[in-house]
Design a protein around this motif. Structure first.
Motif, mmCIF file in Angstrom:
data_model
loop_
_atom_site.group_PDB
_atom_site.id
_atom_site.type_symbol
_atom_site.label_atom_id
_atom_site.label_comp_id
_atom_site.label_asym_id
_atom_site.label_seq_id
_atom_site.Cartn_x
_atom_site.Cartn_y
_atom_site.Cartn_z
ATOM 1 N N MET A 356 0.811 -1.218 0.000
ATOM 2 C CA MET A 356 0.000 0.000 0.000
ATOM 3 C C MET A 356 0.847 1.271 0.000
ATOM 4 S SD MET A 356 -3.059 -0.884 -0.302
ATOM 5 C CE MET A 356 -3.668 0.782 -0.216
ATOM 6 N N ARG A 357 2.027 1.223 0.603
ATOM 7 C CA ARG A 357 2.843 2.449 0.646
ATOM 8 C C ARG A 357 4.002 2.409 -0.332
ATOM 9 N NH1 ARG A 357 2.424 6.664 3.973
ATOM 10 N NH2 ARG A 357 4.599 7.259 3.697
ATOM 11 N N ASP A 358 4.818 1.352 -0.217
ATOM 12 C CA ASP A 358 6.074 1.371 -0.952
ATOM 13 C C ASP A 358 5.879 1.065 -2.429
ATOM 14 O OD1 ASP A 358 7.167 1.856 1.561
ATOM 15 O OD2 ASP A 358 7.229 -0.278 1.991
ATOM 16 N N LEU A 359 5.173 -0.032 -2.721
ATOM 17 C CA LEU A 359 4.973 -0.363 -4.140
ATOM 18 C C LEU A 359 3.997 0.615 -4.793
ATOM 19 C CD1 LEU A 359 5.038 -4.261 -3.959
ATOM 20 C CD2 LEU A 359 6.804 -2.729 -4.845
ATOM 21 N N TYR A 360 2.996 1.084 -4.048
ATOM 22 C CA TYR A 360 2.059 2.082 -4.579
ATOM 23 C C TYR A 360 2.810 3.342 -4.996
ATOM 24 C CZ TYR A 360 -2.132 5.008 -4.955
ATOM 25 O OH TYR A 360 -3.126 5.816 -5.424
ATOM 26 N N LEU A 361 3.707 3.784 -4.101
ATOM 27 C CA LEU A 361 4.490 4.995 -4.395
ATOM 28 C C LEU A 361 5.298 4.820 -5.682
ATOM 29 C CD1 LEU A 361 5.804 7.754 -3.415
ATOM 30 C CD2 LEU A 361 7.549 6.342 -2.363
ATOM 31 N N GLN A 362 5.924 3.655 -5.817
ATOM 32 C CA GLN A 362 6.771 3.440 -6.992
ATOM 33 C C GLN A 362 5.932 3.316 -8.262
ATOM 34 O OE1 GLN A 362 9.794 4.004 -6.661
ATOM 35 N NE2 GLN A 362 9.953 3.828 -4.442
ATOM 36 N N ALA A 363 4.755 2.689 -8.141
ATOM 37 C CA ALA A 363 3.917 2.473 -9.325
ATOM 38 C C ALA A 363 3.190 3.758 -9.727
ATOM 39 C CB ALA A 363 2.910 1.357 -9.056
ATOM 40 N N ASP A 370 -4.432 9.176 1.994
ATOM 41 C CA ASP A 370 -5.090 8.543 3.131
ATOM 42 C C ASP A 370 -6.458 7.967 2.777
ATOM 43 O OD1 ASP A 370 -3.561 8.279 5.365
ATOM 44 O OD2 ASP A 370 -4.854 9.517 6.617
ATOM 45 N N ALA A 371 -7.200 8.689 1.924
ATOM 46 C CA ALA A 371 -8.547 8.239 1.583
ATOM 47 C C ALA A 371 -8.518 6.897 0.854
ATOM 48 C CB ALA A 371 -9.231 9.294 0.719
ATOM 49 N N VAL A 372 -7.574 6.752 -0.082
ATOM 50 C CA VAL A 372 -7.442 5.489 -0.824
ATOM 51 C C VAL A 372 -6.997 4.386 0.128
ATOM 52 C CG1 VAL A 372 -6.226 4.319 -2.686
ATOM 53 C CG2 VAL A 372 -6.861 6.731 -2.927
ATOM 54 N N SER A 373 -5.991 4.714 0.940
ATOM 55 C CA SER A 373 -5.453 3.739 1.873
ATOM 56 C C SER A 373 -6.539 3.247 2.833
ATOM 57 C CB SER A 373 -4.304 4.380 2.643
ATOM 58 O OG SER A 373 -3.765 3.473 3.543
ATOM 59 N N GLN A 374 -7.364 4.183 3.278
ATOM 60 C CA GLN A 374 -8.444 3.842 4.199
ATOM 61 C C GLN A 374 -9.378 2.808 3.588
ATOM 62 O OE1 GLN A 374 -9.879 7.400 5.867
ATOM 63 N NE2 GLN A 374 -10.804 6.390 7.627
ATOM 64 N N LYS A 375 -9.633 2.948 2.289
ATOM 65 C CA LYS A 375 -10.539 2.008 1.615
ATOM 66 C C LYS A 375 -9.870 0.659 1.373
ATOM 67 C CE LYS A 375 -13.602 5.077 -0.968
ATOM 68 N NZ LYS A 375 -12.956 6.220 -1.620
ATOM 69 N N LEU A 376 -8.570 0.686 1.004
ATOM 70 C CA LEU A 376 -7.971 -0.531 0.465
ATOM 71 C C LEU A 376 -7.088 -1.315 1.440
ATOM 72 C CD1 LEU A 376 -7.023 0.591 -3.156
ATOM 73 C CD2 LEU A 376 -9.002 -0.717 -2.386
ATOM 74 N N SER A 377 -6.578 -0.668 2.501
ATOM 75 C CA SER A 377 -5.574 -1.339 3.329
ATOM 76 C C SER A 377 -6.105 -2.611 3.987
ATOM 77 C CB SER A 377 -5.046 -0.383 4.402
ATOM 78 O OG SER A 377 -4.328 0.644 3.788
ATOM 79 N N LYS A 378 -7.296 -2.516 4.594
ATOM 80 C CA LYS A 378 -7.854 -3.703 5.253
ATOM 81 C C LYS A 378 -8.068 -4.824 4.246
ATOM 82 C CE LYS A 378 -10.160 -1.362 9.002
ATOM 83 N NZ LYS A 378 -11.416 -1.071 9.682
ATOM 84 N N LEU A 379 -8.574 -4.424 3.066
ATOM 85 C CA LEU A 379 -8.825 -5.399 2.009
ATOM 86 C C LEU A 379 -7.527 -6.089 1.603
ATOM 87 C CD1 LEU A 379 -11.485 -6.042 0.563
ATOM 88 C CD2 LEU A 379 -10.659 -4.663 -1.346
ATOM 89 N N MET A 380 -6.456 -5.273 1.485
ATOM 90 C CA MET A 380 -5.164 -5.820 1.077
ATOM 91 C C MET A 380 -4.648 -6.803 2.125
ATOM 92 S SD MET A 380 -2.852 -6.029 -1.147
ATOM 93 C CE MET A 380 -3.443 -4.777 -2.298
ATOM 94 N N THR A 381 -4.775 -6.456 3.416
ATOM 95 C CA THR A 381 -4.341 -7.357 4.485
ATOM 96 C C THR A 381 -5.085 -8.694 4.381
ATOM 97 O OG1 THR A 381 -4.023 -5.428 5.891
ATOM 98 C CG2 THR A 381 -4.027 -7.569 6.977
ATOM 99 N N VAL A 382 -6.409 -8.611 4.205
ATOM 100 C CA VAL A 382 -7.212 -9.825 4.117
ATOM 101 C C VAL A 382 -6.824 -10.631 2.875
ATOM 102 C CG1 VAL A 382 -9.551 -10.724 3.827
ATOM 103 C CG2 VAL A 382 -9.124 -8.839 5.410
ATOM 104 N N LEU A 383 -6.562 -9.911 1.776
ATOM 105 C CA LEU A 383 -6.210 -10.585 0.523
ATOM 106 C C LEU A 383 -4.897 -11.359 0.669
ATOM 107 C CD1 LEU A 383 -7.241 -10.688 -2.461
ATOM 108 C CD2 LEU A 383 -5.474 -8.987 -2.950
#
Lengths: 494, 99
Positions: A356-363, A370-383
């Protein structure tokens, strides 16, 4: 009836973790900055929690199962192998702890790779380290799930997959609540790991007829020509060469400074007072757990004289099943499960931050809002967690194989860029990149080709190669910029 | 008695002084010193561990039914580590603001 009694404490334990995770999750919605709370718990850890999460993350299912199993076979020589962990509790906190805390605040870094990016400003290095972290963390998670599920199946008699899905799903669920949920559940797990160890110790000494009787029994096993038992020598009667025992001081001693899952903890505590307290508490718990559990494996030889059918990994399950009341067994099995879950949760949340932070930044070319992270971080952890559960249900050789290299691989990749980057002003991206490639490369290749140079563990060669390559790259490249020097070396920037 | 009250109420007690006085650069000087002290402590523990194994590995002596080399190196090394950290945080490490 037997299975029910065993399952009762386990079920209570899982419910407790979910509750702690739920409470932490409520803090998450109330916090000002989502990412700072989700990935670092808003840098608010106190000393005891910091110590507990550090040790619980570090101590894994192998600490609980493989270590004592090997000690059963090698005797006290294996305790000598595990002994370097008396310094592991304070070393990373003492060496990197304050610098990482000060610099991550100064540069607004939330992950280890954030900090690496600020120091070296090298895209290739950040992407490489993110991928190393993601691959090794996922493989370790799968390995931990498999190990935890096997011991669960062995003790309860239930199906491997039932146990796996039950405790793995709980882990993924509370981990999705963020870093605060992870460290608070880690603290619970650390206490239960200690409890399990004391219960095992009690049962072994009780069934063995006391310490003197246990030691008397050990003296009659594996007796060498000089009349002493190989189990009671420092090198298992020569089975453990000195070079291997010295390597252990690197693998589970000095090089643990390079473990990124420990590093991130150095960025998440509140004050220098908490750090000092954590150094003391972590040293006490880490040494007690690592030496204690290994020593119990040695003592267990007096109670279980024949190697269990399932190999040395079956020793602890056999002790719990064959020598304990079901209710007590249920409490004791929480120990290895807690060791598994506390390791997994920390790796999952860090793997999520890498994406969510490192690869997102590079891509994307800009930090994740924060708004995107808020939506996707939990989903990414579960994934990521779900992928690891599936890989544990349907094991692949390649994953098991990567898992073998993960611990030392992480050390050989992360040790030098961080240690040299924080303490050597001349260090630059050429040095860091070359160091990571050569360190990790030598470590992995020597493992693949099973090169055994004078009995030293590959970590010694990987670590040495990484250092030499870092030095060569460093002197071939230019000095770091003035701006970097002013932030990272204010006392040396002229 | 008089001294104790004076010390604890005085604003210039050492701990407060340290946190107020360190500049950004001074913190880094201090952190370099602390890291060096921690590594030296870890090396001393390593030396103690292997030194005691070298000295006592063939000794038949026992302590609590355990071989002497084991008690000194592993159990003694563990206690030494705790003592070393105690000294480190008391004597070598300072408190300052992390911001």
């Amino acid at each position: 009836m037997h299975a029910l009694l065993v399952l009762l404490p386990v079920a209570l334990f899982l419910a407790l973790l979910l509750y702690v995770g739920y409470r932490a999750n409520r803090r998450l919605s109330a916090s000002a900055s989502f990412q700072s709370e989700y990935f670092l718990g808003s840098r608010s850890l106190g000393g005891v929690v910091l110590a507990m999460t550090l040790v619980a993350t570090y101590g894994s299912v192998s600490t609980y199962v493989s270590g004592p199993g090997l000690a059963w076979g090698y005797g006290m020589g294996w305790v000598v192998f595990a002994a370097p962990q008396i310094i592991t509790g304070f070393l990373i906190l003492g060496v990197l702890g304050k610098k990482m805390a000060v610099l991550s605040r100064r540069t607004d870094s939330l992950t280890v790779i954030d900090l690496v990016s600020r120091r070296y400003d090298c895209r290739a290095l950040s992407i490489l380290l993110s991928l190393v972290l993601l691959v090794f963390f996922s493989a370790t998670t799968v390995g931990q799930f498999v190990g935890g599920a096997q011991i669960f199946a062995a003790i309860t008699g239930l199906d491997y997959k039932v146990g796996l899905i039950m405790f793995a799903a709980v882990t993924v669920l509370y981990t999705a609540g963020g870093y605060r949920a992870v460290v608070l559940t880690d603290a619970v797990c650390a206490v239960l790991m200690l409890t399990g160890m004391f219960l095992l110790g009690y049962v072994i000494l009780h069934d063995g007829g006391g310490l003197s009787a246990v030691m008397a029994k050990l003296q009659t096993i594996d007796v060498q020509e000089d009349g002493r038992s190989a189990l009671l020598t420092y090198n298992a009667g020569g089975a453990l060469p000195l070079s291997l025992l010295f390597s252990a001081w690197l693998l589970v001693g000095f090089c643990t400074v390079g473990l990124p899952q420990s590093m991130v903890r150095c960025m998440s505590y509140k004050s220098t007072q908490s750090l000092h307290q954590a150094m003391l508490v972590a040293t006490i718990i880490c040494g007690a757990l690592m030496i204690g559990l290994t020593l119990l494996g040695v003592f267990a030889r007096a109670v279980i004289p024949e190697l269990p059918k399932g190999g040395s990994d079956a020793l602890i399950p056999e002790l719990i099943v064959g020598h304990m009341h079901p209710l007590l067994a249920g409490i004791t099995i929480i120990g290895p499960l807690a060791a598994t879950m506390s390791t997994v949760s920390s790796l999952l949340i860090a793997a999520c931050s890498a994406v969510m932070r490192d690869l997102y930044l590079q891509a994307a070319g800009h930090p994740c809002p924060d708004a995107v992270s808020q939506k996707l971080s939990k989903l990414m952890t579960v994934l990521i967690g779900a992928v690891c559960i599936i890989l544990a249900l349907y094991p692949l050789d390649v994953v098991a194989w990567i898992n073998l290299f993960a611990f030392g691989g992480l050390e050989s990749a992360f040790l030098w860029p961080l240690v040299l980057g924080l303490f050597m002003p001349r260090m630059n991206k050429q040095g860091a990149l070359l160091g990571v490639i050569c360190g990790l490369g030598v470590y992995t290749l020597m493992g693949i080709f099973k090169l055994n140079l004078w009995g030293w563990h590959n970590i010694a060669w990987g670590c040495a190669a990484g250092f030499i390559a870092s030095m060569i790259g460093m002197y071939l490249g230019p000095r770091p910029s003035r701006a970097v020097a002013e932030v990272f070396f204010p006392h040396k920037a002229a | 008695m008089h001294n104790i009250t004076e010390n604890s109420s005085s604003p210039a007690s050492p701990a407060e002084n340290q946190s107020a006085d360190l500049s950004y650069a001074q913190k880094f000087q201090q952190m370099d010193k602390e890291a060096t002290a921690v590594i030296i402590a870890a090396l001393l523990i390593t030396a103690f561990f292997w030194g005691s194994i070298y000295l006592f590995k063939d000794s038949p002596a026992e302590f609590l039914a355990l071989p002497l080399w084991f008690v000194v190196s592993c159990l003694g090394g563990y206690l030494l580590s705790i003592a070393a950290v105690w000294v480190l945080v008391r004597r070598f490490m300072r408190n300052f603001s992390l911001d």
